[in-house]
Design an enzyme around this catalytic site. Structure first.
Site, PDB file in Angstrom:
ATOM      1  N   TRP A 120      27.177  21.016  51.388  1.00 21.47           N
ATOM      2  CA  TRP A 120      27.400  20.428  50.061  1.00 21.47           C
ATOM      3  C   TRP A 120      28.873  20.173  49.808  1.00 21.47           C
ATOM      4  O   TRP A 120      29.237  19.169  49.184  1.00 21.47           O
ATOM      5  CB  TRP A 120      26.779  21.305  48.983  1.00 21.47           C
ATOM      6  CG  TRP A 120      25.301  21.420  49.178  1.00 21.47           C
ATOM      7  CD1 TRP A 120      24.596  22.523  49.576  1.00 21.47           C
ATOM      8  CD2 TRP A 120      24.338  20.358  49.073  1.00 21.47           C
ATOM      9  NE1 TRP A 120      23.257  22.220  49.703  1.00 21.47           N
ATOM     10  CE2 TRP A 120      23.068  20.901  49.400  1.00 21.47           C
ATOM     11  CE3 TRP A 120      24.426  19.010  48.716  1.00 21.47           C
ATOM     12  CZ2 TRP A 120      21.898  20.135  49.378  1.00 21.47           C
ATOM     13  CZ3 TRP A 120      23.263  18.247  48.709  1.00 21.47           C
ATOM     14  CH2 TRP A 120      22.019  18.803  49.038  1.00 21.47           C
ATOM     15  N   ASP A 163      31.382  23.959  42.236  1.00 27.52           N
ATOM     16  CA  ASP A 163      29.962  23.631  42.285  1.00 27.52           C
ATOM     17  C   ASP A 163      29.210  24.963  42.392  1.00 27.52           C
ATOM     18  O   ASP A 163      29.226  25.612  43.430  1.00 27.52           O
ATOM     19  CB  ASP A 163      29.679  22.736  43.490  1.00 27.52           C
ATOM     20  CG  ASP A 163      28.193  22.413  43.659  1.00 27.52           C
ATOM     21  OD1 ASP A 163      27.369  22.900  42.859  1.00 27.52           O
ATOM     22  OD2 ASP A 163      27.865  21.685  44.622  1.00 27.52           O
ATOM     23  N   LYS A 185      17.738  25.609  40.416  1.00 26.93           N
ATOM     24  CA  LYS A 185      17.699  26.845  41.193  1.00 26.93           C
ATOM     25  C   LYS A 185      17.680  28.075  40.282  1.00 26.93           C
ATOM     26  O   LYS A 185      16.844  28.953  40.443  1.00 26.93           O
ATOM     27  CB  LYS A 185      18.863  26.897  42.169  1.00 26.93           C
ATOM     28  CG  LYS A 185      18.782  25.804  43.249  1.00 26.93           C
ATOM     29  CD  LYS A 185      19.985  25.829  44.158  1.00 26.93           C
ATOM     30  CE  LYS A 185      19.793  24.914  45.364  1.00 26.93           C
ATOM     31  NZ  LYS A 185      19.714  23.487  44.997  1.00 26.93           N
TER      32      LYS A 185
END
Length: 364
Positions: free
Chosen positions: A105, A175, A199
């Site tokens: 990511w 993030d 999540k």
């Protein structure tokens, strides 16, 4: 009512939601608070929806202890849109931005940043297949940089930052899509925190962005209005039609977190859940091997391998038959992965621990 079929959901995302929240949403789905309508049918300008919207923001502020000099935005497009919006807003002409590389990511964030402006790798553990996060001493940046970007938890490789770099006057942008609200964090150390909801916060479709106000005040204005954080800040995240049901669910999940005892208790729960599984790995005499180095291990995503691919296939097949969902490792790395996010019950991790012990006993 919701089906009572028992499965153990270890999906990496979208992932488990608290059963209590799902059951409440089920009851309110067609008639929200005697309105005769679902929350999904209401105008986002209505008083009933506005209350839901503002309550979600206030619950987030309270749980995460967000200082008053930060804006809380509820956006769309997932964290992947933020990979572009961040440099669009904050990577101004003549500035550079550093990206700490700890997995897939952060790599995607860096690549998107390159399409906007001048970005560089501030640190990387790619040479060891991201089996650890970079040490804080290895992170390189200049005090004139626009920002430093970090991915706090790495779902694919099962690593997590246990502490964060002090970047001084350079804004640290994180993030936190896969570990937000899994533990207490000092928000004031960051210029911005962002996270996709799917999540730890709720269903997919909502992205939370927590941004220090001085960054907003000095952001680039030469971009389309929909891509300006200031647009959404000025309009209380109601510039365009929001994902109203997702925000309703976000607020309910945050309410559930409050009922659990807040982030201190949630952190203890997550530590206990992960320990169950890591103990099996560590005490298996090599039958199971963890991907991540111990000092970089994630409490959210537990990654491990077995002795060979055939044994892994057998493990995953038998686990599926026993009611375990989502234990396959990411397609890019293989192996196994148990994602034990906030809403995954302790009992599910106990069940996985016992399954792993039984499988080892039968196959050594």
């Amino acid at each position: 009512m919701i089906s009572q079929k028992s499965v153990y959901n270890f999906n990496a995302g979208p992932s488990a939601l608290p059963r209590e929240v799902l059951e409440k949403a089920q009851k309110e789905l067609v008639d929200f608070k005697n309105s005769g309508m679902s929350i999904m049918e209401m105008s986002h300008r209505s008083a009933a929806y506005e209350e839901v919207h503002n309550q979600a923001i206030q619950r987030l502020r309270s749980l995460f202890a967000i200082p008053e000099n930060y804006e809380v935005l509820l956006l769309q497009g997932g964290a992947s849109l933020q990979f572009a919006m961040i440099p669009m807003n904050f990577l101004t002409s003549g500035k550079k931005a550093g990206y700490i590389m700890s997995g897939a990511w952060s790599d995607k964030a860096l690549k998107e940043g390159k399409t906007i402006g001048d970005v560089f790798e501030a640190a990387s553990t790619k040479e060891t297949n991201y089996n650890r996060v970079p040490s804080l001493a290895d992170i390189q940046f200049d005090d004139k940089d626009a920002y430093v970007h970090i991915t706090s938890n790495n779902t694919i490789f099962g690593t997590q930052f246990q502490e964060f770099p002090d970047t001084g006057d350079v804004p640290l942008i994180a993030d936190m899509s896969s570990d937000i609200l899994s533990r207490p964090i000092d928000v004031s150390k960051f210029g911005m925190i962002y996270a996709g909801a799917q999540k730890n916060l709720g269903p997919s479709g909502v992205t939370v962005a927590i941004i220090r106000k001085d960054l907003l005040e000095n952001a680039n204005v030469e971009i389309p209005a929909i891509l300006k954080y200031s647009t959404h800040s000025t309009n209380n995240s109601l510039y365009n039609t929001p994902p109203s049901f997702g925000i309703y669910m976000l607020g309910e999940v945050l309410g559930w977190m409050e009922q659990q005892g807040g982030l201190e208790q949630i952190a203890k729960n997550n530590e206990a859940k992960a320990t169950l599984i890591y103990d099996v790995i560590d005490e298996s005499n090599g039958f199971y091997t963890g991907h991540a180095e111990k000092d970089s291990r994630s409490l959210m995503n537990i990654t491990f391998r077995l002795a060979d691919e055939q044994l892994e296939k057998q493990f995953l097949q038998e686990a599926k038959e026993a009611g375990f969902v989502g234990l396959n490792g990411h397609r890019s790395v293989g192996g196994c992965r148990a994602s034990a996010y906030n809403a995954v019950p302790f009992a599910a991790c106990q069940a996985l621990q016992q399954f792993m012990l039984n499988f080892q006993a039968k196959n050594q």
